[in-house]
Design an enzyme around this catalytic site. Structure first.
Site, short mmCIF file in Angstrom:
data_model
loop_
_atom_site.label_atom_id
_atom_site.label_comp_id
_atom_site.label_asym_id
_atom_site.label_seq_id
_atom_site.Cartn_x
_atom_site.Cartn_y
_atom_site.Cartn_z
N ARG A 79 -107.70 -87.63 87.77
CA ARG A 79 -108.01 -88.18 86.45
C ARG A 79 -108.89 -87.21 85.65
O ARG A 79 -108.70 -87.03 84.45
CB ARG A 79 -108.70 -89.54 86.58
N HIS A 211 -100.99 -93.22 88.69
CA HIS A 211 -101.65 -94.49 88.99
C HIS A 211 -101.16 -95.09 90.31
O HIS A 211 -101.41 -96.25 90.58
CB HIS A 211 -101.48 -95.48 87.83
C1 HEM Z 1 -100.26 -93.48 80.10
C2 HEM Z 1 -101.47 -93.50 79.63
C3 HEM Z 1 -102.68 -93.71 80.51
C4 HEM Z 1 -103.64 -94.65 80.32
C5 HEM Z 1 -103.72 -95.67 79.20
C6 HEM Z 1 -104.58 -94.51 81.41
C7 HEM Z 1 -105.72 -95.27 81.57
C8 HEM Z 1 -106.47 -95.32 82.73
C9 HEM Z 1 -107.56 -96.23 82.96
C10 HEM Z 1 -108.10 -97.23 81.95
C11 HEM Z 1 -108.01 -96.03 84.22
C12 HEM Z 1 -109.15 -96.76 84.92
C13 HEM Z 1 -110.46 -96.02 84.74
C14 HEM Z 1 -111.62 -96.79 85.30
O1 HEM Z 1 -111.68 -98.00 85.13
O2 HEM Z 1 -112.50 -96.16 85.91
C15 HEM Z 1 -107.20 -94.98 84.78
C16 HEM Z 1 -107.35 -94.49 86.06
C17 HEM Z 1 -106.69 -93.38 86.53
N1 HEM Z 1 -105.82 -92.57 85.80
FE1 HEM Z 1 -104.96 -93.07 84.06
N2 HEM Z 1 -104.18 -93.48 82.22
C18 HEM Z 1 -103.03 -92.95 81.71
C19 HEM Z 1 -102.34 -91.86 82.21
C20 HEM Z 1 -102.77 -91.10 83.28
C21 HEM Z 1 -102.24 -89.81 83.64
C22 HEM Z 1 -101.16 -89.06 82.87
C23 HEM Z 1 -102.91 -89.41 84.76
C24 HEM Z 1 -102.79 -88.13 85.54
C25 HEM Z 1 -101.77 -87.33 85.53
C26 HEM Z 1 -103.83 -90.47 85.12
C27 HEM Z 1 -104.62 -90.49 86.24
C28 HEM Z 1 -105.43 -91.54 86.60
C29 HEM Z 1 -106.02 -91.69 87.91
C30 HEM Z 1 -105.80 -90.79 89.11
C31 HEM Z 1 -106.82 -92.84 87.87
C32 HEM Z 1 -107.70 -93.40 88.99
C33 HEM Z 1 -109.08 -92.78 88.88
C34 HEM Z 1 -109.98 -93.10 90.06
O3 HEM Z 1 -109.61 -93.86 90.96
O4 HEM Z 1 -111.08 -92.56 90.10
N3 HEM Z 1 -103.74 -91.46 84.18
N4 HEM Z 1 -106.27 -94.56 83.86
#
Ligand code: HEM
Ligand SMILES: *[C@@H]1O[C@H](CO)[C@@H](O)[C@H](O)[C@H]1NC(C)=O
Ligand SMILES: *[C@@H]1O[C@H](CO)[C@@H](O)[C@H](O)[C@H]1NC(C)=O
Ligand SMILES: *[C@@H]1O[C@H](CO)[C@@H](O)[C@H](O)[C@H]1NC(C)=O
Ligand SMILES: *[C@@H]1O[C@H](CO)[C@@H](O)[C@H](O)[C@H]1NC(C)=O
Length: 347
Positions: A79, A211
């Site tokens: 992320r 995700h």
């Molecule tokens: C499509 C649009 C996307 C939205 C709206 C979005 C939004 C989010 C949100 C709100 C979280 C939770 C954050 C938290 O509560 O701490 C999250 C987690 C995460 N996102 Fe996305 N995201 C998107 C696309 C992506 C992309 C393209 C990637 C990487 C290539 C990604 C990788 C991650 C990862 C790995 C997590 C987990 C983080 C953790 O466990 O520490 N996301 N995302």
């Protein structure tokens, strides 16, 4: 070390698989392949071959030991990488600390929940590299390489990471707003967000497969549970049993640390379960569910749910593309000595 602290000391709530649903594997239709990646001048796979021959080994070893001791590292770093690349390009601007003259990217609202393990991961690698080949490897290259190694380590695909990025000289929190996707975006918003940055609809769906690991805080999906619409408090797109379990976790609005796994079945494994979940109403974020409901994205969700090999191929290609967004090369930027400070600012 301030830069490795967790903003939210979160208890991770384990949502054990609580329901068994027969998976209806759809016929995979013929879909266009993602657009190919333009060659990027001045980046190469063996950029550090002579200047830092142990680069690959040092990154791999540091990543391995950190991930074993802190299993949340892979998702945290993935992320972090995404958020870095979306603002000023993949130039490690997200790692810079704020000071009294500058509120940096990492302190912007959308970045405040980035977990400390991601920052700590990069700092550890940088520390190890500075001992072996000082002032040689950019923080931006470290993020890209570490992310690939971590994705592979937790079961995901191996893809190539071009090297030779320079670290950026700008990290301004006011540049973050509007440059990261949000869970309240419509599919039109999301598609144009990614399209503006050069990613097709299929590539957006593939990247969302990130995700399949990690977690989200209740604040990111609470409205779907309690506040969906005046007459329908719970989003009908969520599987009812899943919604009940999430409501228990997120019942106390005061507890901002509460979170749930993005992929309820295999939260720590990089696989195609995220897409299989979407088909069953087990998407956690509104934007996740939307990927299955919109007719422009649904065919790709079904393709990836049915064929992990195809998902891995497309995710790898899309990550190669993401990792060269807005990169600085040649004499642009600098190679930072510390990832959390520009070279001209004293610690
Ligand atoms: C499509 C649009 C996307 C939205 C709206 C979005 C939004 C989010 C949100 C709100 C979280 C939770 C954050 C938290 O509560 O701490 C999250 C987690 C995460 N996102 Fe996305 N995201 C998107 C696309 C992506 C992309 C393209 C990637 C990487 C290539 C990604 C990788 C991650 C990862 C790995 C997590 C987990 C983080 C953790 O466990 O520490 N996301 N995302
Ligand atoms: C950050 O961006 C804002 C808005 O563009 C600008 O007013 C401010 O001067 C910038 N800060 C720095 C330190 O460059
Ligand atoms: C989405 O939520 C943010 C706050 O997190 C808000 O500023 C923004 O206006 C919302 N966007 C839409 C389209 O509702
Ligand atoms: C899955 O995708 C791979 C890669 O495109 C392809 O070679 C394979 O035939 C597909 N498998 C099925 C069952 O469709
Ligand atoms: C590539 O690097 C050279 C010197 O390092 C520089 O002069 C040139 O402008 C760079 N080209 C691009 C496209 O960044």
């Amino acid at each position: 070390m301030a830069s490795s602290s967790n903003y939210f000391p979160f208890p991770i709530i384990l949502l054990l698989p609580f329901l068994i649903i027969t998976i209806n594997i759809p016929e995979s239709s013929s879909l266009p392949t993602p657009s190919s990646q333009a060659p990027t001048p001045n980046l190469s796979l063996d950029y550090y071959k002579t200047s830092c021959p142990d680069f690959v080994k040092i990154v791999r070893e540091t990543v391995t030991s950190k991930q074993i001791n802190n299993p949340t590292t892979a998702a945290a770093t993935l992320r972090l990488f995404f958020h870095d690349c979306m603002v000023e390009g993949c130039d490690a601007s997200v790692l810079v600390s704020s000071n009294s003259f500058n509120k940096a990217e990492r302190d912007a609202h959308d970045n405040i929940a980035l977990p400390g393990d991601g920052f700590d991961m990069i700092i550890r690698i940088k520390t190890a590299l500075e001992l072996t080949c000082p002032k040689t490897v950019s923080c931006a290259d470290i993020i890209s390489q570490a992310t690939r190694d971590l994705v592979t380590m937790v079961g995901g695909p191996f893809y190539n990471v071009l090297l030779g990025r320079r670290d950026g000289l700008v990290s301004n929190s006011s540049r973050v707003d509007g440059n990261l996707p949000r869970t309240n975006m419509t599919m039109d918003n999301l598609i144009s967000f990614f399209e503006t940055r050069g990613f097709s609809i299929q590539e957006m769906v593939a990247l969302s497969g990130a995700h399949t690991i990690g977690f989200s805080h209740c604040v990111e999906f609470r409205d779907r549970l309690f506040n969906y619409s005046p007459n329908t408090p719970t989003d009908p797109a969520i599987n009812p049993k899943f919604a009940e379990a999430l409501k228990k976790i997120c019942a106390n609005q005061e507890d901002t640390a509460m979170s749930a796994f993005n992929d309820v079945f295999t939260p720590g494994k990089f696989d195609n379960m995220y897409f299989q979940n979407l088909e069953k109403g087990l998407g956690l974020l509104a934007t996740d569910s939307a990927m299955f409901m919109d007719k422009r994205t649904k065919p790709f969700v079904q393709l990836y749910a049915a064929n992990q090999t195809q998902f891995f191929l497309d995710f790898g290609r899309a990550m190669e593309k993401l990792s060269v967004v807005g990169v600085k090369t040649g004499n642009e930027g600098e190679v930072r000595s510390r990832c959390d400070h520009f070279n001209n600012v004293s610690a």
